[in-house]
Design an enzyme around this catalytic site. Structure first.
Site, PDB file in Angstrom:
ATOM      1  N   GLU A  71      32.436  57.288  42.005  1.00  0.00           N
ATOM      2  CA  GLU A  71      32.432  56.500  40.769  1.00  0.00           C
ATOM      3  C   GLU A  71      32.036  55.084  41.140  1.00  0.00           C
ATOM      4  O   GLU A  71      32.723  54.423  41.925  1.00  0.00           O
ATOM      5  CB  GLU A  71      33.802  56.527  40.075  1.00  0.00           C
ATOM      6  CG  GLU A  71      34.113  57.876  39.461  1.00  0.00           C
ATOM      7  CD  GLU A  71      35.366  57.901  38.598  1.00  0.00           C
ATOM      8  OE1 GLU A  71      35.721  56.854  38.024  1.00  0.00           O
ATOM      9  OE2 GLU A  71      35.980  58.981  38.522  1.00  0.00           O
ATOM     10  N   GLU A 114      41.477  60.247  41.522  1.00  0.00           N
ATOM     11  CA  GLU A 114      42.324  59.050  41.368  1.00  0.00           C
ATOM     12  C   GLU A 114      43.808  59.436  41.335  1.00  0.00           C
ATOM     13  O   GLU A 114      44.542  59.066  40.418  1.00  0.00           O
ATOM     14  CB  GLU A 114      41.918  58.240  40.132  1.00  0.00           C
ATOM     15  CG  GLU A 114      40.516  57.686  40.251  1.00  0.00           C
ATOM     16  CD  GLU A 114      40.168  56.536  39.301  1.00  0.00           C
ATOM     17  OE1 GLU A 114      40.944  56.250  38.371  1.00  0.00           O
ATOM     18  OE2 GLU A 114      39.113  55.918  39.503  1.00  0.00           O
TER      19      GLU A 114
HETATM   20  O1  AHR Z   1      34.694  56.561  34.618  1.00  0.00           O
HETATM   21  C1  AHR Z   1      35.784  56.257  33.808  1.00  0.00           C
HETATM   22  C2  AHR Z   1      37.116  56.433  34.518  1.00  0.00           C
HETATM   23  O2  AHR Z   1      37.221  55.508  35.544  1.00  0.00           O
HETATM   24  C3  AHR Z   1      37.333  57.754  35.208  1.00  0.00           C
HETATM   25  O3  AHR Z   1      37.790  58.733  34.354  1.00  0.00           O
HETATM   26  C4  AHR Z   1      38.393  57.415  36.217  1.00  0.00           C
HETATM   27  O4  AHR Z   1      38.333  58.249  37.343  1.00  0.00           O
HETATM   28  C5  AHR Z   1      38.132  55.961  36.529  1.00  0.00           C
HETATM   29  O5  AHR Z   1      39.271  55.206  36.474  1.00  0.00           O
END
Ligand code: AHR
Length: 497
Positions: A297, A174
């Site tokens: 994710e 990210e």
């Molecule tokens: O999964 C929780 C968070 O969500 C992670 O650390 C981040 O990459 C995303 O914003």
């Protein structure tokens, strides 16, 4: 029009990569600490500090790959803090997640041991946001170089003679947000620079993963593909299903209204549009589909459970989450040519977990059961399935009442997964089996359903939502007609006889 589905067994659509069933475990809340790592002196049964019950549960679902150490934590993590004698390791404050002290007891050696115990591939996410090129380069050397070098010797001093095999390495997380708030042009340049020093040592071949877009940031994908695709093996995508309209109020994990049931599933289905549109951009720069899309994710994100640390992201998990998982896997299967890996956020005690723990107790969530039921698709060949189950309408909006996907495994067994999104009505789906040369088959099935929209498992009642043998189908003239209960996920096996 009546519901119908057509299964064309002779239309093969390529392999469903087992890594689509991957996981993500961050140093966040009680995911690593307590959920996985309890330490050797814990009264909780463990092997070298890793809890036995969790390992056993994850092995049961054939966990193929595990991403670590973050997430946002990855771009604050300095791997050298997590090696050497545990009592001498640096302590730090986990500023992103709850402001708790991180003692670094779970580091590189512990993670690699965990992957070994699970029999899964490690996916390590390096630090671009606050780390140096040298630091990333040395981590790869420490992990994978068997010859004479400072990092190889350091590893051996810490008790590991042989290098490990590491295939998946992420260059930042990210980086458009918590990983440095970068512009895509800037990150693309940094990515090119950092990945240069992510070296292949000996016969270890690293699959380099670039940080991809957030949700529908198509410009990020465009810039990354244009400027750096030739230096990457995969690009990531992050998309969370958040039923609420704001981050301040994402909606509760249990005790929600029917409108939130509908909205959650509607939003989960958006994954299809996102993958489709990012793939169009990727196709422009990579028509051969050399570069994979890794959804590293995904999952539901609700308000935390009342009374818990807001930075720990602990939430319950219901039959609604099971539907989100089933719908999402059907979407990933559909895009199997481009989507090569996905990692649910997160494995234990954080967001859409497959496992919840409380001290020595452990419970498997409805999402866990979907992973278990769908594992039959891992590395199987996708076959063409068109489903028209009509619409499920709510408040003037519509989503498909039924979604599905199918695959055939190496033994010639066909598996069909079907989701009924409707919270109140059953779905009758006649699946017309074609292109199998008149092959006769027997049908068995498993179903996961709930009797309330927020049916869930607790430590006191761990089997409220559990898979059952599925018998509600008929087979006639090559047509398998399944009667899916409301809000259910089912997997049928068609075994040649
Ligand atoms: O999964 C929780 C968070 O969500 C992670 O650390 C981040 O990459 C995303 O914003």
């Amino acid at each position: 029009m009546a519901n119908r589905a057509i299964l064309n067994v002779d239309l093969r659509r390529g392999t469903i990569n087992r890594n689509i069933y991957g996981h993500f475990s961050e140093h966040l809340g009680r995911c690593i600490y307590e959920g996985i790592w309890v330490g050797e002196d814990s009264p909780i049964p463990n092997t070298n500090g890793i809890r036995n019950d969790v390992v056993q549960a994850l092995k049961q679902i054939n966990i193929p790959v595990l991403r670590w150490p973050g997430g946002c934590f990855a771009d604050e993590y300095h791997w050298k803090d997590g090696i050497g004698p545990r009592e001498e390791r640096k302590r730090m404050v986990n500023t992103h997640w709850g402001g708790v002290v991180e003692n670094n007891h779970f580091g590189t050696h512990e993670f690699m041991m965990l992957c070994d115990m699970l029999g899964c591939e490690p996916y390590i996410n390096g630090n671009v946001g606050s780390g140096t090129v040298q630091e990333m380069s040395e981590w790869v050397e420490y992990l994978t170089f068997g010859g004479v070098s400072p990092m190889s010797e350091l590893r051996q001093t810490n008790g590991r003679q042989e290098p490990w095999k590491v295939t998946y390495f992420g260059v930042g997380n990210e980086n458009w947000g918590c990983g440095g708030n970068m512009r895509p042009e800037y990150y693309a340049d940094l990515y090119r620079r950092y990945q240069t020093y992510v070296r292949n040592y000996d016969d270890n071949k690293i699959h380099r993963i670039a940080c991809g877009p957030n949700v529908d940031d198509y410009n990020w994908t465009e810039v990354l593909m244009r400027e750096a695709s030739r230096f990457m093996d995969s690009l990531t995508l992050h998309y969370y299903t958040v039923p609420g309209d704001t981050w301040e109020d994402k909606g509760p994990a249990t005790g929600f209204e029917t409108s939130e049931w509908f909205k959650t599933l509607e939003k989960a289905l958006r994954m299809d549009e996102l993958i489709t549109k990012h793939s169009v951009i990727m196709d422009k720069y990579d028509p051969e589909k050399r570069v994979g899309l890794i959804v590293d994710e995904w999952g539901t994100w609700y308000n935390v459970e009342p009374g818990t640390n807001p930075g720990f992201l602990y939430q319950q998990n219901t039959i609604r989450d099971a539907l989100v998982a089933g719908l999402t896997f059907n979407i990933f299967h559909k895009h199997n040519e481009r989507v090569r890996m996905a990692n649910i956020a997160q494995t234990v005690n954080v967001l859409q977990s497959v496992i919840l723990t409380e001290g020595e107790k452990m419970v498997l969530t409805p999402t866990y059961h979907v992973f278990d039921m769908f594992k039959v698709h891992q590395d199987a060949e996708r076959i063409d399935l068109e489903v028209d189950g009509g619409a499920y309408s709510y408040d003037g909006r519509e989503i498909p009442a039924v979604t599905g996907s199918a695959s055939i495994n190496a033994d010639g067994v066909v598996h069909i997964s079907l989701c009924n999104t409707n919270h109140a009505e059953k779905a009758v789906v006649p699946v017309d089996v074609r292109g199998w040369g008149g092959q006769s088959f027997e049908v068995t099935g498993t179903v996961l359903a709930g009797d309330m929209i927020d049916a869930h498992n607790t430590f006191a009642a761990p089997d409220t939502v559990a898979p059952q043998a599925f018998h509600s189908f008929t087979v006639e003239g090559g047509v398998v007609t399944a009667e899916l209960p409301p809000m259910s996920v089912a997997v049928l096996a068609l075994t040649p006889k």
